[in-house]
Design a protein around this motif. Structure first.
Motif, PDB file in Angstrom:
ATOM      1  N   VAL A 188       0.839  -1.200   0.000  1.00  0.00           N
ATOM      2  CA  VAL A 188       0.000   0.000   0.000  1.00  0.00           C
ATOM      3  C   VAL A 188       0.872   1.247   0.000  1.00  0.00           C
ATOM      4  O   VAL A 188       0.571   2.229  -0.691  1.00  0.00           O
ATOM      5  CB  VAL A 188      -0.958  -0.019   1.209  1.00  0.00           C
ATOM      6  N   GLN A 234       3.737   1.535  -1.399  1.00  0.00           N
ATOM      7  CA  GLN A 234       4.203   1.698  -2.771  1.00  0.00           C
ATOM      8  C   GLN A 234       3.111   2.304  -3.651  1.00  0.00           C
ATOM      9  O   GLN A 234       3.370   3.204  -4.459  1.00  0.00           O
ATOM     10  CB  GLN A 234       4.651   0.360  -3.342  1.00  0.00           C
ATOM     11  N   ALA A 235       1.884   1.806  -3.478  1.00  0.00           N
ATOM     12  CA  ALA A 235       0.767   2.325  -4.276  1.00  0.00           C
ATOM     13  C   ALA A 235       0.512   3.801  -3.989  1.00  0.00           C
ATOM     14  O   ALA A 235       0.108   4.563  -4.882  1.00  0.00           O
ATOM     15  CB  ALA A 235      -0.494   1.502  -3.999  1.00  0.00           C
ATOM     16  N   HIS A 236       0.785   4.250  -2.753  1.00  0.00           N
ATOM     17  CA  HIS A 236       0.568   5.642  -2.363  1.00  0.00           C
ATOM     18  C   HIS A 236       1.796   6.522  -2.590  1.00  0.00           C
ATOM     19  O   HIS A 236       1.739   7.735  -2.356  1.00  0.00           O
ATOM     20  CB  HIS A 236       0.155   5.710  -0.892  1.00  0.00           C
ATOM     21  N   SER A 256       5.137  -6.380  -9.046  1.00  0.00           N
ATOM     22  CA  SER A 256       5.661  -5.143  -9.619  1.00  0.00           C
ATOM     23  C   SER A 256       5.722  -5.319 -11.123  1.00  0.00           C
ATOM     24  O   SER A 256       6.405  -6.218 -11.622  1.00  0.00           O
ATOM     25  CB  SER A 256       7.052  -4.839  -9.070  1.00  0.00           C
ATOM     26  N   GLY A 310      -3.057  -5.327 -13.042  1.00  0.00           N
ATOM     27  CA  GLY A 310      -2.367  -4.307 -12.251  1.00  0.00           C
ATOM     28  C   GLY A 310      -1.459  -4.956 -11.232  1.00  0.00           C
ATOM     29  O   GLY A 310      -1.194  -6.162 -11.280  1.00  0.00           O
ATOM     30  N   GLU A 311      -0.994  -4.157 -10.301  1.00  0.00           N
ATOM     31  CA  GLU A 311      -0.108  -4.629  -9.249  1.00  0.00           C
ATOM     32  C   GLU A 311      -0.912  -4.949  -7.997  1.00  0.00           C
ATOM     33  O   GLU A 311      -1.967  -4.346  -7.742  1.00  0.00           O
ATOM     34  CB  GLU A 311       0.952  -3.573  -8.943  1.00  0.00           C
ATOM     35  N   GLN A 366      -1.981  -2.128  -5.782  1.00  0.00           N
ATOM     36  CA  GLN A 366      -3.132  -1.374  -6.288  1.00  0.00           C
ATOM     37  C   GLN A 366      -4.442  -2.080  -5.935  1.00  0.00           C
ATOM     38  O   GLN A 366      -5.443  -1.427  -5.633  1.00  0.00           O
ATOM     39  CB  GLN A 366      -3.012  -1.210  -7.799  1.00  0.00           C
ATOM     40  N   ALA A 386      -5.015  -1.436  -2.240  1.00  0.00           N
ATOM     41  CA  ALA A 386      -5.394  -0.035  -2.017  1.00  0.00           C
ATOM     42  C   ALA A 386      -6.755   0.308  -2.604  1.00  0.00           C
ATOM     43  O   ALA A 386      -7.319   1.366  -2.302  1.00  0.00           O
ATOM     44  CB  ALA A 386      -4.324   0.881  -2.607  1.00  0.00           C
ATOM     45  N   SER A 396      -7.523   0.668  -5.936  1.00  0.00           N
ATOM     46  CA  SER A 396      -7.505   1.375  -7.214  1.00  0.00           C
ATOM     47  C   SER A 396      -7.606   0.435  -8.407  1.00  0.00           C
ATOM     48  O   SER A 396      -7.862   0.871  -9.533  1.00  0.00           O
ATOM     49  CB  SER A 396      -6.234   2.216  -7.333  1.00  0.00           C
ATOM     50  N   VAL A 397      -7.419  -0.863  -8.191  1.00  0.00           N
ATOM     51  CA  VAL A 397      -7.573  -1.887  -9.227  1.00  0.00           C
ATOM     52  C   VAL A 397      -8.415  -3.015  -8.647  1.00  0.00           C
ATOM     53  O   VAL A 397      -8.209  -3.411  -7.490  1.00  0.00           O
ATOM     54  CB  VAL A 397      -6.200  -2.438  -9.690  1.00  0.00           C
TER      55      VAL A 397
END
Length: 345
Positions: free
Chosen positions: A45, A47-49, A263, A290-291, A294, A297, A299-300
């Motif tokens: 998370v 990394q996603a942010h 990644s 996606g990752e 994501q 978090a 977003s995906v």
């Protein structure tokens, strides 16, 4: 010659920082699988942010041998660390009875640059790999998955049993290996979990019986085929060496699945499972959902239906080494483990 310091609980000597050197046995004593799963999940998370970052791994080779040397790095503001791992992948070591992969991890303070620790990489790599699979399965597998299929029965398979039981109601393990002795050793290693362990005679039997499958072999060419995937299956592709021409899964396995990677940049550098499927025209890079960070978090989207087949392509990340390195370093300091060395002497 560096000074070796004993009995310094604050990890300093007259203001000079000390570096903690931790062996495999010391690290094994400090492992906490549940904490590792939580740390990896939160790191993704981060990394996603954008509060943690990592470059694509650097892969080096020399012309006189089939060896690869990978440098995997990451930096994390929330964990206050910069980390790097040197992974040596040397297949010819097997001929001499030596490990084919060896690694070491360096942890540095992200604010001051002080080298905090040097860790043997074997235990952190095995545990964080299994924990990462558990994180992916928590977010992509059907939550009522009870049967775990393991393609491979070595030490990584043992670690996966512990990790997967932390996130799913696993009560049965179906395991396949080329040798019965390896399965027997696996059975003994996991018997304290109280699970039913079934040896599959072949991969079709394993795939048909399992809700979640983890592929844990250093295969060069496909041994798991998409034609065997049933509805609702979740697959964790874990074992292939970090090389763009090695894979465990065929192209159909990738094209039939909703693919999530740890990644994307790393996968495009060293995942043969993905790169060869793209090369063969089975899917495009844009088809990767996606990752995993994501997905966590929000977003995906992860799994979109009970019937959908999902696949986590695990290639390994420097951020994973950083996250488990933070945990192991803190636990070692608390327990007084390791050897403290003044590198500045």
């Amino acid at each position: 010659m560096p000074k070796v310091i004993y009995g310094d609980p604050d990890n300093t000597l007259e203001g000079d920082p000390l570096t903690l050197i931790l062996t495999a046995s010391e690290l094994a004593a400090a492992v906490d699988m549940d904490a590792t799963i939580r740390a990896l999940e939160s790191s993704l998370v981060d990394q996603a942010h954008g509060t943690a970052t990592q470059p694509a791994p650097l892969s080096m080779r020399l012309p006189d041998a089939d060896s690869r040397y990978l440098v995997m790095a990451a930096a994390s503001a929330p964990r206050g660390l910069v980390a790097s791992k040197l992974l040596s992948d040397i297949p010819d070591n097997a001929l001499a009875g030596l490990p084919t992969q060896r690694s070491s991890i360096v942890l540095a303070d992200r604010s001051t640059g002080e080298t905090l620790a040097l860790l043997d990489g074997r235990v952190p790599t095995r545990i964080r790999t299994a924990a990462m699979t558990a994180v992916a399965s928590r977010h992509l597998a059907r939550p009522d998955s009870r049967v775990l299929g393991l393609v491979g029965a070595g030490a990584l398979a043992v670690a996966h049993v512990e990790a997967m039981r932390a996130v799913l109601p696993i009560d049965t393990v179906v395991v396949w290996s080329r040798t019965a002795a390896t399965v027997d050793s696996f059975r003994q290693a996991v018997e304290h979990h109280g699970l039913e362990v079934v040896r599959a005679e072949g991969l079709p039997e394993l795939m048909d019986a399992s809700d979640v499958v983890c592929t844990l072999t250093p295969s060069v060419s496909p041994i798991v085929f998409g034609r065997l995937f049933g509805e609702g299956l979740h697959v964790n592709a874990v074992g292939a060496r970090p090389r763009p021409d090695h894979r465990e899964l065929d192209a159909e396995a990738m094209s039939r699945s909703r693919v999530v990677v740890d990644s994307l940049e790393t996968a495009l550098a060293k995942s043969g499972d993905l790169l060869l499927a793209v090369e063969e025209g089975a899917l495009r890079v844009e088809d990767v959902a996606g990752e995993l960070g994501q997905v966590i978090a929000g977003s995906v989207a992860g799994r979109q239906s009970r019937e959908q087949v999902t696949l986590f392509n695990s290639v390994g990340m420097g951020l994973q080494d950083l996250a488990i390195g933070r945990l192991l370093f803190d636990a070692a300091v608390e327990r007084g483990l390791g050897l403290k060395v003044d590198l500045s002497a």
